[in-house]
Design a protein around this motif. Sequence first.
Motif, PDB file in Angstrom:
ATOM      1  N   LYS A 144       0.804  -1.220   0.000  1.00  0.00           N
ATOM      2  CA  LYS A 144       0.000   0.000   0.000  1.00  0.00           C
ATOM      3  C   LYS A 144       0.840   1.274   0.000  1.00  0.00           C
ATOM      4  N   ARG A 145       1.985   1.242   0.708  1.00  0.00           N
ATOM      5  CA  ARG A 145       2.897   2.389   0.779  1.00  0.00           C
ATOM      6  C   ARG A 145       2.195   3.662   1.255  1.00  0.00           C
ATOM      7  N   ASP A 146       1.299   3.523   2.225  1.00  0.00           N
ATOM      8  CA  ASP A 146       0.664   4.696   2.804  1.00  0.00           C
ATOM      9  C   ASP A 146       0.934   4.731   4.303  1.00  0.00           C
ATOM     10  N   ILE A 147       0.682   5.883   4.914  1.00  0.00           N
ATOM     11  CA  ILE A 147       1.025   6.059   6.321  1.00  0.00           C
ATOM     12  C   ILE A 147       0.133   5.212   7.223  1.00  0.00           C
ATOM     13  N   GLY A 148      -1.091   4.938   6.797  1.00  0.00           N
ATOM     14  CA  GLY A 148      -1.980   4.114   7.611  1.00  0.00           C
ATOM     15  C   GLY A 148      -1.447   2.703   7.791  1.00  0.00           C
ATOM     16  N   SER A 149      -1.010   2.089   6.702  1.00  0.00           N
ATOM     17  CA  SER A 149      -0.471   0.736   6.786  1.00  0.00           C
ATOM     18  C   SER A 149       0.865   0.731   7.519  1.00  0.00           C
ATOM     19  N   MET A 150       1.649   1.803   7.373  1.00  0.00           N
ATOM     20  CA  MET A 150       2.902   1.919   8.113  1.00  0.00           C
ATOM     21  C   MET A 150       2.637   1.987   9.610  1.00  0.00           C
ATOM     22  N   HIS A 151       1.597   2.709   9.986  1.00  0.00           N
ATOM     23  CA  HIS A 151       1.250   2.834  11.404  1.00  0.00           C
ATOM     24  C   HIS A 151       0.825   1.483  11.981  1.00  0.00           C
ATOM     25  N   GLU A 152       0.053   0.734  11.222  1.00  0.00           N
ATOM     26  CA  GLU A 152      -0.359  -0.600  11.679  1.00  0.00           C
ATOM     27  C   GLU A 152       0.849  -1.526  11.812  1.00  0.00           C
ATOM     28  N   TRP A 153       1.780  -1.405  10.887  1.00  0.00           N
ATOM     29  CA  TRP A 153       3.017  -2.189  10.964  1.00  0.00           C
ATOM     30  C   TRP A 153       3.782  -1.823  12.225  1.00  0.00           C
ATOM     31  N   LEU A 185      13.685  -0.365  14.352  1.00  0.00           N
ATOM     32  CA  LEU A 185      12.687  -0.308  13.290  1.00  0.00           C
ATOM     33  C   LEU A 185      11.475   0.504  13.740  1.00  0.00           C
ATOM     34  N   ALA A 186      11.036   0.282  14.981  1.00  0.00           N
ATOM     35  CA  ALA A 186       9.891   1.031  15.506  1.00  0.00           C
ATOM     36  C   ALA A 186      10.178   2.524  15.541  1.00  0.00           C
ATOM     37  N   ARG A 187      11.419   2.889  15.844  1.00  0.00           N
ATOM     38  CA  ARG A 187      11.774   4.303  15.876  1.00  0.00           C
ATOM     39  C   ARG A 187      11.710   4.915  14.477  1.00  0.00           C
ATOM     40  N   ARG A 188      12.169   4.166  13.471  1.00  0.00           N
ATOM     41  CA  ARG A 188      12.075   4.657  12.089  1.00  0.00           C
ATOM     42  C   ARG A 188      10.609   4.890  11.711  1.00  0.00           C
ATOM     43  N   LEU A 189       9.791   3.898  12.016  1.00  0.00           N
ATOM     44  CA  LEU A 189       8.370   4.017  11.704  1.00  0.00           C
ATOM     45  C   LEU A 189       7.724   5.121  12.531  1.00  0.00           C
ATOM     46  N   ARG A 223       8.446  12.627   6.106  1.00  0.00           N
ATOM     47  CA  ARG A 223       7.643  11.435   6.341  1.00  0.00           C
ATOM     48  C   ARG A 223       7.976  10.360   5.308  1.00  0.00           C
ATOM     49  N   GLY A 224       8.060  10.759   4.039  1.00  0.00           N
ATOM     50  CA  GLY A 224       8.418   9.815   2.991  1.00  0.00           C
ATOM     51  C   GLY A 224       9.812   9.248   3.177  1.00  0.00           C
ATOM     52  N   ARG A 225      10.746  10.098   3.608  1.00  0.00           N
ATOM     53  CA  ARG A 225      12.110   9.637   3.834  1.00  0.00           C
ATOM     54  C   ARG A 225      12.156   8.614   4.977  1.00  0.00           C
ATOM     55  N   ALA A 226      11.418   8.879   6.051  1.00  0.00           N
ATOM     56  CA  ALA A 226      11.394   7.951   7.176  1.00  0.00           C
ATOM     57  C   ALA A 226      10.767   6.616   6.774  1.00  0.00           C
ATOM     58  N   MET A 227       9.746   6.659   5.945  1.00  0.00           N
ATOM     59  CA  MET A 227       9.119   5.428   5.472  1.00  0.00           C
ATOM     60  C   MET A 227      10.095   4.612   4.626  1.00  0.00           C
ATOM     61  N   ARG A 228      10.855   5.293   3.775  1.00  0.00           N
ATOM     62  CA  ARG A 228      11.844   4.590   2.946  1.00  0.00           C
ATOM     63  C   ARG A 228      12.925   3.941   3.810  1.00  0.00           C
ATOM     64  N   LYS A 229      13.397   4.658   4.807  1.00  0.00           N
ATOM     65  CA  LYS A 229      14.445   4.116   5.672  1.00  0.00           C
ATOM     66  C   LYS A 229      13.935   2.913   6.462  1.00  0.00           C
ATOM     67  N   ALA A 230      12.684   2.940   6.859  1.00  0.00           N
ATOM     68  CA  ALA A 230      12.110   1.787   7.564  1.00  0.00           C
ATOM     69  C   ALA A 230      12.053   0.579   6.639  1.00  0.00           C
ATOM     70  N   ARG A 231      11.653   0.814   5.391  1.00  0.00           N
ATOM     71  CA  ARG A 231      11.606  -0.300   4.436  1.00  0.00           C
ATOM     72  C   ARG A 231      13.004  -0.846   4.162  1.00  0.00           C
ATOM     73  N   GLU A 232      14.004   0.027   4.159  1.00  0.00           N
ATOM     74  CA  GLU A 232      15.382  -0.421   3.928  1.00  0.00           C
ATOM     75  C   GLU A 232      15.901  -1.252   5.107  1.00  0.00           C
ATOM     76  N   LYS A 233      15.475  -0.928   6.300  1.00  0.00           N
ATOM     77  CA  LYS A 233      15.925  -1.642   7.490  1.00  0.00           C
ATOM     78  C   LYS A 233      15.219  -2.991   7.643  1.00  0.00           C
ATOM     79  N   TRP A 234      14.047  -3.128   7.053  1.00  0.00           N
ATOM     80  CA  TRP A 234      13.216  -4.293   7.282  1.00  0.00           C
ATOM     81  C   TRP A 234      13.848  -5.620   6.864  1.00  0.00           C
ATOM     82  N   PRO A 235      14.511  -5.769   5.711  1.00  0.00           N
ATOM     83  CA  PRO A 235      15.017  -7.086   5.326  1.00  0.00           C
ATOM     84  C   PRO A 235      15.909  -7.735   6.379  1.00  0.00           C
ATOM     85  N   LYS A 236      16.763  -6.960   7.026  1.00  0.00           N
ATOM     86  CA  LYS A 236      17.634  -7.511   8.060  1.00  0.00           C
ATOM     87  C   LYS A 236      16.813  -7.986   9.264  1.00  0.00           C
TER      88      LYS A 236
END
Length: 245
Positions: A144-153, A185-189, A223-236
Amino acid sequence: MQRGAGAPTDEAVHAARRGLKRARAALRLEEKLGVPDAHAARKRLSAIARELSARRDATVAAHVARRLGLKLEGVAGRERVAAPNCVSSNGDAAWWRAWRQKLAAEDSRLPGAEGEDSSPAAVRGVLHHFAKRVCRRARRAAEKRDIGSMHEWRKAVIVLREQLHIVRPLLEAEELCLGGKLHKLARRLGKATDYNVLKRQVESGGDGRAVRRRLRSAAMERRGRAMRKAREKWPKVRRALRKRF
């Protein structure tokens, strides 16, 4: 939580919300272990926690706006944009006392920790369930790449992080490290959520239209930058979750 009869400070509200998150994560764990009344208790605590949301959002918006304002060259009047816009009763000492009494009454109603099966193996099974929940929320956020789904994550990440803290005597060293990865990860989100809170606050009005426009634009970009950084951190983090659970 802050003791005393005075009005709540921002630090006291933050500490109360943090403690309630941990308590609700524990109740989710107990709920899956078959502890009677854990689900109902968690819902009651959620309602109590929501009463603090307006004040916390206003505090976050003010803090982020000040920080952004210092970085945006030429922005004046930022203090007017950042003024808290929460329900006035939230700052009242009488309201705070009543809220604390409500929480104390709920504390006396919390269920015991023994469920149908509270063995280490059962606890690990429940952690596995919540680890899968984090992964599901991550996939949805990626789609979805929206803030709502990021918040739920983020909420799912926090639940598992708090549960790992609660059961840390049962964990191995690598699993303790996993708690740290989840925290980062939670801090990034959380940064993405904070910038979104500011965006909503600025859009709700206030003085200085030009200032608000620049703050809104800056909040959306960060906000977009923080979302991208969270996605980058996620694979590890995902690899660590799959390895342990």
